[in-house]
Scaffold this active site. Structure first.
Site, PDB file in Angstrom:
ATOM      1  CB  SER A  26      12.540  67.532  48.776  1.00 10.47           C
ATOM      2  OG  SER A  26      13.007  67.155  47.784  1.00 10.47           O
ATOM      3  CE1 TYR A  42      11.505  72.709  49.745  1.00  8.55           C
ATOM      4  CE2 TYR A  42      12.577  71.200  48.013  1.00  8.55           C
ATOM      5  CZ  TYR A  42      11.466  71.505  48.387  1.00  8.55           C
ATOM      6  OH  TYR A  42      10.627  70.798  48.588  1.00  8.55           O
TER       7      TYR A  42
END
Ligand code: NAD
Length: 261
Positions: free
Chosen positions: A143, A156
């Site tokens: 990401s 995350y």
């Protein structure tokens, strides 16, 4: 077709980014295992691929479960005659500020993103390393948060940074055996994972949902535009079809300029 006679496992392939990658790899000739926690949705995706003339195998897999990953991977290798491509993509999001983040949620996030990447890689390598001429490609779904931080996303961001390390070690260990690895790092893509976050972030940050989209999600881009599942799938295809180790151990940011490396 760029992936004729190749076989692939895509985790989290029943929805969103994983589904788009599975569909594109199948269109380019690969036999694709649709590995997902949600077997009904995996079956539906596989049926769509087969209706369009591709080859797909739905398979139940919880990427946090060692035995389930090993058994499902062996089954795919047997059905397709080996494994050329692993797309380690399954993921979830849980947002909360650090002081409110439960340890159970933290561990769940690391289990899916980090343990899942390790377990699926190990299981796939046992097949890829059998034939070093054939080799393979492993792609992790990172990401922008593999490089950048945002509030509310401690687990995350930590997990997605960790994938860069795993990919780089694999690039070094796999080089001589013709196995390459990469991390694709998308910006925000409208999938169920992101749609769920919009009201959650609005509530936690005390702003409107429209502001979450405009400021939090797209504020750092060069044009205020969401990345699409197809943008990510095309990047995966390029890397899967790339013919040599000239590209390995890299991260590719697909984010409308949100993060530039
Ligand atoms: P999604 O919710 O649309 O799809 C995720 C899929 O993973 C679902 O089918 C779900 O059933 C499956 N899954 C969840 N836990 C699993 C487990 N334990 N074992 C197997 N399968 C499991 O999400 P998405 O947006 O397509 O996200 C896919 C990946 O892309 C994730 O790793 C996510 O972190 C990453 N990513 C997404 C975005 C975005 O903006 N959507 C941006 C950057 C990175």
């Amino acid at each position: 077709m760029k992936l004729q006679n190749k076989s692939a496992i895509v985790t989290g392939a029943a929805s969103g980014i994983g589904k788009a990658i599975a569909e594109l790899l199948a269109r380019e000739g690969a036999a694709v295992a649709i590995a997902d926690l949600n077997l009904d949705a995996a079956r539906a995706t596989a049926e769509e691929i087969e209706r369009a003339g591709g080859r797909a195998l739905p398979i139940a897999m919880d990427v946090t479960n060692e035995q389930a990953v090993d058994e499902a991977t062996d089954k795919v290798a047997e059905a397709f005659g080996g494994i050329d491509i692993l797309i380690s993509n399954a993921g979830i999001q849980i947002v909360n500020p650090i002081e409110k983040y439960s340890f159970a949620d933290w561990k769940k996030m690391q289990a899916i993103h980090v343990d899942g990447a390790f377990l699926t890689t190990r299981a796939a390598l046992r097949h890829m390393y059998k034939d070093t001429k054939r080799g393979g490609t492993v792609i992790y779904m990172g990401s922008v948060h593999s490089h950048e931080a945002s509030p509310l996303k401690s687990a995350y961001v930590t997990a997605k940074h960790g994938l860069l390390g795993l990919a780089r070690v694999l690039a070094k260990e796999g080089g001589e055996r013709n196995v390459r690895s990469h991390v694709i790092c998308p910006g925000f893509v409208r999938t169920p994972l992101v749609d769920k976050q919009i009201p959650e972030q609005a509530k936690e940050l005390g702003i409107s949902e429209e502001e979450v989209i405009r400021r939090v999600m797209l504020g750092g881009t060069v044009d205020g535009v969401f990345t699409t599942v197809d943008d990510v799938a095309q990047t995966a295809l390029f890397l899967c079809a790339y013919p040599s180790n000239a590209l390995t151990g890299q991260s590719f940011v697909v984010s409308h300029g949100w993060f530039m490396q």
